[in-house]
Write a protein that holds these residues in place. Structure first.
Motif, PDB file in Angstrom:
ATOM      1  N   SER A  14      48.373  66.303  61.768  1.00  0.00           N
ATOM      2  CA  SER A  14      47.981  67.466  62.553  1.00  0.00           C
ATOM      3  C   SER A  14      48.979  68.612  62.394  1.00  0.00           C
ATOM      4  N   TRP A  15      50.145  68.310  61.860  1.00  0.00           N
ATOM      5  CA  TRP A  15      51.167  69.324  61.658  1.00  0.00           C
ATOM      6  C   TRP A  15      51.067  69.869  60.235  1.00  0.00           C
ATOM      7  N   GLN A  16      51.080  71.149  60.090  1.00  0.00           N
ATOM      8  CA  GLN A  16      51.003  71.784  58.783  1.00  0.00           C
ATOM      9  C   GLN A  16      52.189  72.719  58.609  1.00  0.00           C
ATOM     10  N   LEU A  17      52.445  73.057  57.370  1.00  0.00           N
ATOM     11  CA  LEU A  17      53.492  74.023  57.065  1.00  0.00           C
ATOM     12  C   LEU A  17      53.049  75.426  57.455  1.00  0.00           C
ATOM     13  N   PHE A  45      39.943  81.264  62.033  1.00  0.00           N
ATOM     14  CA  PHE A  45      40.973  81.706  62.972  1.00  0.00           C
ATOM     15  C   PHE A  45      40.531  81.497  64.420  1.00  0.00           C
ATOM     16  N   CYS A  46      39.256  81.723  64.708  1.00  0.00           N
ATOM     17  CA  CYS A  46      38.745  81.500  66.059  1.00  0.00           C
ATOM     18  C   CYS A  46      38.951  80.039  66.455  1.00  0.00           C
ATOM     19  N   LEU A  47      38.619  79.147  65.558  1.00  0.00           N
ATOM     20  CA  LEU A  47      38.781  77.721  65.822  1.00  0.00           C
ATOM     21  C   LEU A  47      40.260  77.338  65.900  1.00  0.00           C
ATOM     22  N   ALA A  48      41.038  77.733  64.892  1.00  0.00           N
ATOM     23  CA  ALA A  48      42.450  77.329  64.816  1.00  0.00           C
ATOM     24  C   ALA A  48      43.282  77.894  65.967  1.00  0.00           C
ATOM     25  N   SER A  49      42.931  79.066  66.452  1.00  0.00           N
ATOM     26  CA  SER A  49      43.736  79.682  67.511  1.00  0.00           C
ATOM     27  C   SER A  49      43.386  79.160  68.898  1.00  0.00           C
ATOM     28  N   SER A  50      42.263  78.455  69.022  1.00  0.00           N
ATOM     29  CA  SER A  50      41.841  78.028  70.351  1.00  0.00           C
ATOM     30  C   SER A  50      41.764  76.511  70.527  1.00  0.00           C
ATOM     31  N   LEU A  51      42.068  75.730  69.492  1.00  0.00           N
ATOM     32  CA  LEU A  51      42.010  74.276  69.621  1.00  0.00           C
ATOM     33  C   LEU A  51      43.042  73.764  70.610  1.00  0.00           C
ATOM     34  N   ALA A  52      42.643  72.798  71.395  1.00  0.00           N
ATOM     35  CA  ALA A  52      43.577  72.155  72.314  1.00  0.00           C
ATOM     36  C   ALA A  52      44.474  71.207  71.517  1.00  0.00           C
ATOM     37  N   PRO A  54      48.186  69.891  69.732  1.00  0.00           N
ATOM     38  CA  PRO A  54      49.264  70.496  68.938  1.00  0.00           C
ATOM     39  C   PRO A  54      48.732  71.563  67.985  1.00  0.00           C
ATOM     40  N   CYS A  55      49.572  72.516  67.715  1.00  0.00           N
ATOM     41  CA  CYS A  55      49.226  73.617  66.821  1.00  0.00           C
ATOM     42  C   CYS A  55      49.005  73.094  65.414  1.00  0.00           C
ATOM     43  N   ARG A  56      47.848  73.399  64.815  1.00  0.00           N
ATOM     44  CA  ARG A  56      47.534  72.913  63.455  1.00  0.00           C
ATOM     45  C   ARG A  56      48.223  73.752  62.383  1.00  0.00           C
ATOM     46  N   ILE A  57      48.290  75.043  62.613  1.00  0.00           N
ATOM     47  CA  ILE A  57      48.977  75.958  61.696  1.00  0.00           C
ATOM     48  C   ILE A  57      49.987  76.716  62.540  1.00  0.00           C
TER      49      ILE A  57
END
Length: 144
Positions: A14-17, A45-52, A54-57
């Motif tokens: 779930s962790w990315q660079l 970006f809509c999906l990645a910025s709002s997912l519950a 840990p931060c994916r990016i």
């Protein structure tokens, strides 16, 4: 045991660079791909910025390459930053879709070098307050 292994797998993947995205908008290809790429980026970006969770990016920077390279989005945390990411996409949409392009050196390589320099400065600044990963991933999107 299976649960623990699954949890470790989920945590590790779930962790990315941090990401540097370089969008090559050279005509005539940009006219054909602009709307589709911008729509895909907006959805992502809509999906990645709002997912519950840990931060994916963790961080993203976006460069555009045409007659010169330009940083449209200096490193920003993706989670919770959809309005800022939307503004960047609006700028990307507003770029000319047609016109002449004069090749003067390798603009993509210049954008990569600029992005890496920006990342070094960002990590130096952040290291003063804690630990930051010193790796970054660079991706190029061709307008073809």
């Amino acid at each position: 045991l299976g649960y623990t292994a699954g949890k470790v797998y989920a945590t590790a993947h779930s962790w990315q660079l941090p990401q540097i995205l370089i969008v090559d908008v050279k005509p005539p290809f940009w006219a054909n791909t602009c709307s589709k790429l911008c729509e895909a980026l907006e959805n992502f970006f809509c999906l990645a910025s709002s997912l519950a969770g840990p931060c994916r990016i963790p961080l993203l920077s976006l460069y555009v390459v045409q007659n010169q390279h330009e940083c449209l989005l200096p490193f920003v945390q993706v989670k919770g930053s959809f309005p800022r990411l939307q503004t960047c996409i609006s700028e990307l949409r507003s770029l000319p879709r047609e016109g002449s392009f004069q090749q003067k050196g390798d603009r993509v390589m210049q954008a990569v070098q600029d992005g890496l320099q920006q990342f070094k400065q960002y990590t130096r600044h952040m290291l003063a307050g804690g630990s930051v990963n010193s790796s970054v991933e660079v991706s190029r999107v061709l307008g073809r």
